[in-house]
Design a protein around this motif. Structure first.
Motif, PDB file in Angstrom:
ATOM      1  N   GLU A  61       0.823  -1.208   0.000  1.00 16.57           N
ATOM      2  CA  GLU A  61       0.000   0.000   0.000  1.00 16.57           C
ATOM      3  C   GLU A  61       0.862   1.265   0.000  1.00 16.57           C
ATOM      4  N   LYS A  62       1.921   1.268   0.804  1.00 14.27           N
ATOM      5  CA  LYS A  62       2.794   2.441   0.865  1.00 14.27           C
ATOM      6  C   LYS A  62       3.509   2.661  -0.468  1.00 14.27           C
ATOM      7  N   MET A  63       3.947   1.577  -1.089  1.00 16.83           N
ATOM      8  CA  MET A  63       4.633   1.716  -2.376  1.00 16.83           C
ATOM      9  C   MET A  63       3.680   2.186  -3.458  1.00 16.83           C
ATOM     10  N   LEU A  64       2.384   1.814  -3.340  1.00 20.50           N
ATOM     11  CA  LEU A  64       1.399   2.332  -4.281  1.00 20.50           C
ATOM     12  C   LEU A  64       1.298   3.855  -4.163  1.00 20.50           C
ATOM     13  N   VAL A  65       1.253   4.346  -2.945  1.00 18.39           N
ATOM     14  CA  VAL A  65       1.187   5.786  -2.730  1.00 18.39           C
ATOM     15  C   VAL A  65       2.445   6.471  -3.264  1.00 18.39           C
ATOM     16  N   ALA A 123      -3.104  -5.620  -6.145  1.00 21.20           N
ATOM     17  CA  ALA A 123      -4.273  -6.466  -6.421  1.00 21.20           C
ATOM     18  C   ALA A 123      -4.092  -7.868  -5.861  1.00 21.20           C
ATOM     19  N   ALA A 124      -2.853  -8.331  -5.774  1.00 16.56           N
ATOM     20  CA  ALA A 124      -2.596  -9.701  -5.318  1.00 16.56           C
ATOM     21  C   ALA A 124      -2.507  -9.805  -3.799  1.00 16.56           C
ATOM     22  N   VAL A 125      -1.835  -8.850  -3.142  1.00 20.36           N
ATOM     23  CA  VAL A 125      -1.571  -9.005  -1.704  1.00 20.36           C
ATOM     24  C   VAL A 125      -1.972  -7.787  -0.885  1.00 20.36           C
ATOM     25  N   GLY A 126      -2.377  -6.717  -1.512  1.00 20.81           N
ATOM     26  CA  GLY A 126      -2.698  -5.512  -0.764  1.00 20.81           C
ATOM     27  C   GLY A 126      -4.099  -5.520  -0.196  1.00 20.81           C
ATOM     28  N   ALA A 127      -4.425  -4.465   0.521  1.00 19.12           N
ATOM     29  CA  ALA A 127      -5.765  -4.310   1.078  1.00 19.12           C
ATOM     30  C   ALA A 127      -6.763  -4.077  -0.049  1.00 19.12           C
ATOM     31  N   ARG A 128      -8.036  -4.357   0.255  1.00 19.82           N
ATOM     32  CA  ARG A 128      -9.054  -4.225  -0.777  1.00 19.82           C
ATOM     33  C   ARG A 128      -9.182  -2.783  -1.264  1.00 19.82           C
ATOM     34  N   TRP A 129      -9.145  -1.815  -0.365  1.00 22.07           N
ATOM     35  CA  TRP A 129      -9.259  -0.420  -0.782  1.00 22.07           C
ATOM     36  C   TRP A 129      -8.110  -0.034  -1.700  1.00 22.07           C
ATOM     37  N   ALA A 130      -6.896  -0.523  -1.345  1.00 17.36           N
ATOM     38  CA  ALA A 130      -5.736  -0.208  -2.168  1.00 17.36           C
ATOM     39  C   ALA A 130      -5.848  -0.872  -3.543  1.00 17.36           C
ATOM     40  N   SER A 148      -6.681 -12.412  -9.510  1.00 15.47           N
ATOM     41  CA  SER A 148      -6.820 -13.875  -9.659  1.00 15.47           C
ATOM     42  C   SER A 148      -5.866 -14.604  -8.731  1.00 15.47           C
ATOM     43  N   MET A 149      -4.654 -14.075  -8.583  1.00 16.73           N
ATOM     44  CA  MET A 149      -3.705 -14.692  -7.652  1.00 16.73           C
ATOM     45  C   MET A 149      -4.213 -14.589  -6.217  1.00 16.73           C
ATOM     46  N   ARG A 150      -4.834 -13.454  -5.872  1.00 14.74           N
ATOM     47  CA  ARG A 150      -5.407 -13.300  -4.533  1.00 14.74           C
ATOM     48  C   ARG A 150      -6.502 -14.352  -4.299  1.00 14.74           C
ATOM     49  N   THR A 151      -7.390 -14.504  -5.295  1.00 12.53           N
ATOM     50  CA  THR A 151      -8.472 -15.491  -5.175  1.00 12.53           C
ATOM     51  C   THR A 151      -7.916 -16.895  -5.060  1.00 12.53           C
TER      52      THR A 151
END
Length: 401
Positions: free
Chosen positions: A66-70, A101-108, A157-160
């Motif tokens: 999440e931090k790296m996304l920001v 999308a794979a390991v982050g929070a849903r909001w992120a 898909s990887m998260r699922t």
């Protein structure tokens, strides 16, 4: 190769750092080959700074997605504001969208999808292709948006998939615990059954031995032959009790595997006659009759019938008083087996049977009812009119559902 693969799996940050350094080098080569002297599209220093920040985000993406996304979004906005045209390190945006999308929070994850879909459009608006029509610019923006959408779909898909495998592992662990719990319940039930078996064996045989020992002591001087016969009965009864106790205790031993042939077969209906003869030898007159046509019965029904008769005659001998007689009726019905055991003694109080068994240790009628209930039968027990005690049981051939 397997060792290298295992090492890389254990140190994912090192792998990401390697690719970050590789991407930074590629960006440096690209920047060096591009002219920034005019300052029209930023400076080489600004392009290098953007590339460095983007590559750091790739190196640390798994630790703080999440931090790296920001960080990537802020760097991208700075790139737009400072008019630093796209560099090779901007590939980090795709990587971060996939990671979140794979390991982050849903909001992120949702935020990354929205910004990723808008990145290509903003890029075309800020740095449009020269000599390209409006339709061409739209087509280029759509074409550049597709990789961001695919990156997000692949990450989700990887998260699922991970969630699915985690659910399978949790279910397998839960089933394993349930199997262990069921095994413990089965062991407890088996030990309870063995405890009832031990009670029946000990109570019956020891009561016979006590009666015979008292009789032998009484006639020892006046009738040595009868005393000798009583002692022989005590010896044979004790050996029989020891044999059954060894069989039952052998089942209780953990960590030992016994062959089936080492155990004595369970008592059945045919051995009730031997049980009656043993009681007669010990001094208890027993009238035994069989009505109906004898036929093979389920082993559980036969064992239950034998133990009920054994327990009833033991109680008669212990609580019936002097000059007590008993009768045993075995009736074969079309759909079950009937038992009737009566005595004409003084008997123990009915409340004693109901509150915890005639021995005061939770056996007696309670144990009988448990046995009968296990085969789906019914039991009726209580004092007889005029004195004595009656036990009546009906054991069906098939348990009721």
């Amino acid at each position: 190769m397997q060792r290298l693969y295992d090492f890389l799996r254990r140190h994912p940050t090192w792998v990401d750092t390697f690719w970050a350094v590789f991407l930074l080098g590629l960006s440096g080569v690209s920047i060096a080959s591009t002219s920034y002297a005019s300052g029209r599209h930023g400076t080489a220093a600004g392009a290098l700074a953007v590339s460095a920040v983007m590559c750091v985000a790739i190196a640390l993406r798994r630790r703080w997605p999440e931090k790296m996304l920001v960080v990537v979004l802020v760097t991208g906005l700075a790139q737009l504001v400072l008019d630093i045209e796209p560099v090779a390190a901007d590939f980090a945006m795709l990587v971060i969208v996939y990671t979140v999308a794979a390991v982050g929070a849903r909001w992120a994850s949702r935020f990354a999808l929205a910004t990723g879909l808008g990145a290509a459009t903003l890029s075309q608006i800020r740095w449009p292709q020269e000599h390209t029509s409006s339709a061409g610019l739209v087509a280029i923006a759509v074409f550049q948006t597709v990789p961001f959408a695919l990156a997000w779909v692949l990450g989700d898909s990887m998260r699922t998939r991970r969630a699915y495998f985690a659910q399978l592992e949790e279910r397998a662990a839960r089933l394993e615990k349930e199997r262990e719990a069921q095994a413990k319940v089965a062991v407890a039930a088996e030990r309870a059954r063995i405890a009832r078996e031990l009670h029946d064996v000990v109570a019956h045989n020891v009561s016979v031995m006590v009666v015979q020992a008292d009789g032998a002591a009484y006639v020892l001087d006046s009738a040595p032959d009868q005393a000798k016969k009583a002692l022989e009965t005590i010896s044979s009864t004790g050996r029989q009790a020891l044999a059954e106790m060894r069989r039952l205790l052998g089942v209780l031993r953990t960590g030992e595997h016994k062959e089936a042939g080492e155990y004595v077969p369970q008592p059945d209906v045919e051995q009730i006659d031997d049980l009656v003869q043993q009681c007669r030898t010990s001094g208890l007159p027993v009238d035994f009759k069989v009505e109906g046509t004898p036929r093979p019965l389920p082993s559980g029904v036969e064992l239950t019938a034998y133990r009920i008769v054994q327990e009833a005659l033991t109680n008669t001998r212990k609580h019936g008083g002097p000059n007590t007689g008993a009768s045993v009726r075995l009736v074969y019905f079309d759909d079950g087996l009937g038992l009737l055991v009566e005595d004409d003694g003084k008997g123990a109080p009915h409340e004693l049977y109901e509150e915890g068994g005639v021995d005061g240790q939770g056996h007696g009628l309670i144990g009988m009812r448990e046995r009968v209930g296990m085969v789906g039968g019914t039991l009726d027990a209580g004092p007889r009119p005029g004195g004595g005690f009656r036990i009546s049981a009906l054991l069906p051939l098939k348990p009721a559902h």
